[in-house]
Design a protein around this motif. Structure first.
Motif, short mmCIF file in Angstrom:
data_model
loop_
_atom_site.label_atom_id
_atom_site.label_comp_id
_atom_site.label_asym_id
_atom_site.label_seq_id
_atom_site.Cartn_x
_atom_site.Cartn_y
_atom_site.Cartn_z
N ARG A 1 0.85 -1.18 0.00
CA ARG A 1 0.00 0.00 0.00
C ARG A 1 0.89 1.24 0.00
O ARG A 1 1.85 1.32 0.77
N ARG A 2 0.56 2.21 -0.84
CA ARG A 2 1.32 3.45 -0.87
C ARG A 2 0.80 4.40 0.20
O ARG A 2 -0.41 4.51 0.43
N ALA B 1 -7.63 -0.03 4.34
CA ALA B 1 -8.97 -0.08 4.91
C ALA B 1 -8.90 0.01 6.42
O ALA B 1 -7.91 -0.39 7.05
N GLY C 1 -3.37 6.76 -3.23
CA GLY C 1 -3.52 5.83 -4.34
C GLY C 1 -4.50 4.71 -4.02
O GLY C 1 -5.13 4.66 -2.96
N GLU C 2 -4.63 3.80 -4.97
CA GLU C 2 -5.52 2.65 -4.84
C GLU C 2 -4.70 1.37 -4.94
O GLU C 2 -3.75 1.30 -5.72
N PRO C 3 -5.06 0.33 -4.16
CA PRO C 3 -6.14 0.34 -3.17
C PRO C 3 -5.70 1.06 -1.90
O PRO C 3 -4.54 1.05 -1.54
N ALA C 4 -6.65 1.71 -1.22
CA ALA C 4 -6.36 2.43 0.01
C ALA C 4 -6.34 1.45 1.18
O ALA C 4 -6.88 0.34 1.11
N SER D 1 -3.03 7.25 3.65
CA SER D 1 -3.06 6.34 2.51
C SER D 1 -3.24 7.13 1.22
O SER D 1 -4.08 8.03 1.15
#
Length: 378
Positions: free
Chosen positions: A333-334, A356, A351-354, A349
């Motif tokens: 995750r970025r 959760a 970008g995608e995916p974030a 967070s």
């Protein structure tokens, strides 16, 4: 069978036996069956992602300094004839308490002399005022000249000025007599005491008797780095008046005091950089156990990081990547590092995916971490 045939049969027999042995060895040799290598499972620790507004604490260190400090010097010359009971190193004194007394004889006689001169001048003024009233009446009756009236008026004005001078001299003599008693200008603790009965005080005001420190108005001096100062300034909240906590570690139970930032230092220290800050300790007007020179810890609220995730700094890979656990597998995750405080990071967070809410973020540094690696949570 001829001898030639026998000679040829023996080698052929040996070759046949050798070939048969080779075939037998090939048939009966053990066969290597390829085995699948088990997948490595990495044990890791993780924290649950939780978005919240975080305001970390800056852990700083500083020194206690006197907010109010006075050098006590007698304002009149003479011999010290008495010492107050509280004039001792480290003693606490109250406002108005007698600390030292200079021989008052010369100042009592000087005051008596000035009061006598004042009475004499006031008596002369009364006589001249009566003379002026008589001169005004005679002038109205045309019995004296205008010049004589002017002389009478001038004599009154001159005597009034002399009376005023005598009154000032009396006030000065009264103040000198009062100054023969050195009293504490405010409540506090004495330091650098240097006085005793018989000591001769000069009239230059250079004889330091003691220093008085007001322990109800102490300050803590500490430094903010350029980065810390910049963050606090960028928060939008005024720096002056910001609350903080001062902790003095003495004995088993540390002492804590509330304080507020009062002012900033006038200059930047070129050797250390940063900004010097002075915070006034809130003692409620009471004398405290703190003393100037004490080394203390300072806890100052940092800026607020809204909607951020707090993780240990071991969670970050590179500059903008963390790993989360999804079905026993790592997924990247970025993130953006919004702030740091000690060993904690505050992430957003991007970008995608974030990331959760509640997703487990790995906080164990793995040398072979990568997307798809299999892990088990400890």
């Amino acid at each position: 069978m001829s001898s030639r045939a026998r000679k040829l049969g023996l080698p052929l027999l040996i070759l046949g036996l050798t070939a048969g042995l080779i075939v037998l060895m090939m048939v009966t040799r053990p066969r290597l069956v390829p085995m699948e290598r088990p997948e490595h499972v990495w044990p890791v620790e993780a924290v649950s992602a939780h978005y919240a507004d975080h305001q970390p604490m800056l852990e700083l260190y500083g020194e206690i300094v006197a907010g109010r400090r006075s050098e006590l010097r007698p304002q009149v010359a003479g011999e010290v004839v008495a010492i107050g009971p509280g004039l001792h190193e480290g003693a606490s004194v109250q406002q108005g308490e007698l600390l030292l007394k200079v021989d008052p004889f010369d100042y009592e006689t000087a005051l008596a002399e000035q009061r006598a001169l004042l009475k004499e001048a006031e008596a002369s003024l009364e006589k001249l005022q009566r003379d002026l009233a008589r001169s005004e009446r005679l002038y109205r009756e045309k019995n004296i000249s205008e010049q004589a009236l002017d002389d009478a008026r001038l004599a009154v004005v001159q005597q009034q000025a002399l009376v005023e001078q005598r009154r000032i001299a009396v006030k000065r003599a009264e103040r000198d007599l009062t100054d023969t008693q050195l009293r504490a200008p405010f409540a506090g603790v004495l330091a650098n005491v240097n006085a005793d009965v018989g000591k001769r005080i000069t009239d230059f005001g250079n004889d330091l008797v003691a220093e008085l420190i007001d322990t109800s108005e102490l300050e803590v001096r500490f430094n903010l780095s350029n980065a810390q100062f910049g963050r606090l300034q960028a928060s939008g909240e005024p720096l002056l008046g910001r609350p903080l906590t001062v902790r003095w570690d003495v004995g088993e139970e540390p002492l804590s005091y509330p304080a507020r930032i009062a002012r900033l230092g006038p200059e930047i220290d070129a050797t250390t950089g940063g900004v010097t800050v002075f915070a006034r300790i809130d003692s409620g007007g009471r004398q405290t156990e703190l003393r100037p020179g004490a080394f203390v810890a300072v806890r100052l609220p940092d800026r607020v990081y809204p909607a951020a995730i707090e993780v240990p700094d071991t969670a970050l890979y590179g500059e903008d990547r963390v790993y989360v656990v999804v079905g026993e597998r790592l997924q990247a995750r970025r993130v953006q590092v919004a702030g740091r405080a000690g060993e904690s990071l505050y992430l957003r967070s991007v970008g995608e995916p974030a990331i959760a809410e509640g997703e487990p973020i790995v906080i164990t540094q793995l040398s072979e971490a990568g997307p798809g690696a299999r892990v088990v949570l400890r």
